[in-house]
Design an enzyme around this catalytic site. Structure first.
Site, PDB file in Angstrom:
ATOM      1  N   TYR A  47     -37.788 -69.194  37.666  1.00  0.00           N
ATOM      2  CA  TYR A  47     -37.772 -67.835  37.031  1.00  0.00           C
ATOM      3  C   TYR A  47     -36.970 -66.929  37.661  1.00  0.00           C
ATOM      4  CZ  TYR A  47     -41.021 -67.185  33.281  1.00  0.00           C
ATOM      5  OH  TYR A  47     -41.648 -67.003  32.089  1.00  0.00           O
ATOM      6  N   GLU A  49     -36.150 -63.257  36.411  1.00  0.00           N
ATOM      7  CA  GLU A  49     -36.351 -61.840  35.852  1.00  0.00           C
ATOM      8  C   GLU A  49     -35.692 -60.925  36.678  1.00  0.00           C
ATOM      9  OE1 GLU A  49     -40.513 -61.260  34.737  1.00  0.00           O
ATOM     10  OE2 GLU A  49     -40.441 -62.242  33.166  1.00  0.00           O
ATOM     11  N   ASP A 192     -19.269 -57.211  16.438  1.00  0.00           N
ATOM     12  CA  ASP A 192     -19.878 -58.708  16.756  1.00  0.00           C
ATOM     13  C   ASP A 192     -18.781 -59.516  16.630  1.00  0.00           C
ATOM     14  OD1 ASP A 192     -21.230 -60.887  16.617  1.00  0.00           O
ATOM     15  OD2 ASP A 192     -22.720 -60.147  15.407  1.00  0.00           O
ATOM     16  N   THR A 218     -21.526 -64.582  20.291  1.00  0.00           N
ATOM     17  CA  THR A 218     -22.307 -65.931  20.639  1.00  0.00           C
ATOM     18  C   THR A 218     -21.290 -66.733  21.529  1.00  0.00           C
ATOM     19  OG1 THR A 218     -21.314 -66.966  18.959  1.00  0.00           O
ATOM     20  CG2 THR A 218     -23.682 -66.061  18.599  1.00  0.00           C
ATOM     21  N   LYS A 221     -19.906 -70.941  18.991  1.00  0.00           N
ATOM     22  CA  LYS A 221     -18.824 -71.126  18.104  1.00  0.00           C
ATOM     23  C   LYS A 221     -17.548 -71.243  18.748  1.00  0.00           C
ATOM     24  CE  LYS A 221     -21.947 -68.360  14.987  1.00  0.00           C
ATOM     25  NZ  LYS A 221     -22.601 -67.491  15.760  1.00  0.00           N
ATOM     26  N   ARG A 227     -25.352 -72.979  23.161  1.00  0.00           N
ATOM     27  CA  ARG A 227     -25.855 -72.056  22.462  1.00  0.00           C
ATOM     28  C   ARG A 227     -26.430 -70.671  23.043  1.00  0.00           C
ATOM     29  NH1 ARG A 227     -26.003 -74.411  17.940  1.00  0.00           N
ATOM     30  NH2 ARG A 227     -26.698 -72.302  16.843  1.00  0.00           N
TER      31      ARG A 227
HETATM   32  N1  DSN Z   1     -25.725 -68.831  11.838  1.00  0.00           N
HETATM   33  C1  DSN Z   1     -24.587 -68.330  11.953  1.00  0.00           C
HETATM   34  C2  DSN Z   1     -23.486 -68.608  11.141  1.00  0.00           C
HETATM   35  O1  DSN Z   1     -23.512 -69.936  10.706  1.00  0.00           O
HETATM   36  O2  DSN Z   1     -22.435 -68.024  11.070  1.00  0.00           O
HETATM   37  C3  DSN Z   1     -24.615 -66.798  12.145  1.00  0.00           C
HETATM   38  O3  DSN Z   1     -25.756 -66.549  12.870  1.00  0.00           O
END
Ligand code: DSN
Length: 424
Positions: A47, A49, A192, A218, A221, A227
């Site tokens: 933990y 925090e 974003d 994110t 990707k 993730r």
């Molecule tokens: N689920 C993602 C995508 O496939 O683009 C976006 O959050």
């Protein structure tokens, strides 16, 4: 303790599924083995925090090291002065931005979900659309961001924040133009970059940091990490909007964002995932990742060309990034049917609404196709034609189950030449 073969057998099945298929979901990728290893270890037990050097628990001196390393590497990638690596996902990162700068009911503008936007950019089904007053801009009939509409709406509606970024948009963004109108009305610009972040990291697309106050992404990707989510500022700044923290104190933007992540919307950070983020960020800083990002862009362009040659209708007629959106109406196939049938051939992608779609989001008229994952497998421009040929063979014979099954054999054979995690 007895090994849980039930769960590990399922995990092995998923490994085989990933090995055998052609993965074209634009938001997916294959991390390196060391990224996965950094996630599965004792760090999950801790933990922590708070933030490095100011935690609410003892024994955080080691996780402080890993979180600080992740932050420093991320700052280097995007030439930033501040970053928060704790968001559990892109949606959590975006939620923290809202919490930091918007009061419930205040107005913001984002790209419409049906035109390629994201749920957290104001969908009525999402916290962003439920808690705040969302207005939207869209794309032109050619499928390009309608900057004229964006400017006109911004001037008329004066939103407090404008979000740029998308989940299904294949072109680059004119961040400078958005910042210009935002400055006219005193709005915050929030980018974003969840989808194209890996290409932005290597200077292959416009740099949002030059023009946007706040940037989120994110990490799983095009950045090819675990993730998760991240929030970044190129320069921290005293906020000119007079936004206060929950105690009523004026704060800098980085302080507002840190407070919005913890304690605002998350508890204990996932230090095992943060360690994996640090590993991925280290990989992104290498020349190998530059080669990878360039190959992603080259593969997307080769694939787009191959689709166009077979008279597939690409929204915006092509791509600048890692994905393309295809309107299947001229082929008389719905997105749903295409996704389901391609799945049977072990070609994985997702149905997707196209701009001005006349079908429901559960059916859709299109598919979204992305190349980050197959590029990680090692496929190059010359393989894009083969992949498009296989997709076309399925779609043009969509009710021929025997043929679809034969294609799945061809898919296995092709992907067998690009081993995935041979060590496992
Ligand atoms: N689920 C993602 C995508 O496939 O683009 C976006 O959050």
């Amino acid at each position: 303790m007895q090994r849980d073969t039930q769960v590990f057998d399922i995990i092995r099945k998923e490994l085989e599924r990933q090995r055998n298929g052609i993965e074209l979901i634009a938001s997916e990728n294959f991390t390196s083995l060391q990224v996965m290893q950094a996630m599965g270890n004792v760090l999950t037990n801790k933990y922590a925090e708070g933030y490095p050097g100011r935690r609410y628990y003892g024994g955080c001196e080691v996780v402080d090291e890993v979180e600080t390393l992740a932050i420093e590497r991320l700052k280097k990638i995007f030439n930033c002065s501040w970053a928060n690596v704790q968001p559990h996902s892109g949606a959590q990162a975006n939620g923290a931005v809202f919490l930091a700068v918007m009061k419930p009911g205040e107005k913001f503008m984002g790209l419409d979900l049906s035109m390629g936007g994201h749920l957290t950019h104001g969908s009525p089904a999402n916290f962003s659309g439920k808690t705040y007053h969302a207005i939207h801009y869209g794309v032109t009939p050619e499928g390009l961001i309608d900057y004229d509409q964006l400017e006109a709406k911004a001037r008329a509606e004066k939103p407090k924040m404008i979000i740029c970024g998308a989940s299904a948009y294949s072109r680059d963004w004119d961040y400078a133009r958005i910042r210009k109108v935002a400055d006219e009305i005193g709005a915050i610009v929030f980018a974003d970059i969840a989808h194209p972040a890996g290409l932005i990291a290597k200077g292959l697309l416009n740099d949002p940091f030059d023009h946007c106050h706040i940037v989120t992404s994110t990490t799983h990707k095009t950045l090819r990490g675990p993730r998760g989510g991240i929030i970044m500022l190129r320069h921290d700044f005293e906020n000119p909007w007079g936004i206060k923290d929950p105690k009523g104190n004026l704060r800098t933007m980085s302080q507002l964002l840190d407070l919005a992540v913890f304690p605002g919307s998350q508890g204990g950070p996932l230090e095992h995932v943060i360690a994996a983020k640090a590993v991925a960020f280290g990989e992104i800083l290498t020349d190998n990742f530059t080669t990878y990002a360039r190959q992603v862009q080259a593969n997307a362009q080769a694939m787009a060309k191959a689709f166009v040659a077979k008279e597939y209708h690409l929204i915006s007629k092509g791509t600048d990034n890692h994905l393309m959106l295809i309107d299947l109406r001229n082929k008389n196939i719905t997105g749903k049917k295409a996704q389901e049938t391609l799945d049977k051939a072990h070609i994985t992608l997702n149905k997707n609404a196209v701009p001005f779609d006349d079908k429901s989001p559960f059916v859709t008229s299109g598919i979204r196709v992305g190349v980050p994952a197959i590029t990680s497998r090692g496929l190059k421009e010359e393989h894009m034609q083969t992949v498009v040929d296989l997709i076309d063979k399925v779609l043009m014979n969509i009710d021929d189950t025997a043929l679809v099954s034969r294609v799945s054999g061809e898919v296995h054979e092709l992907m067998g030449g690009f081993p995935l995690y041979p060590e496992l």
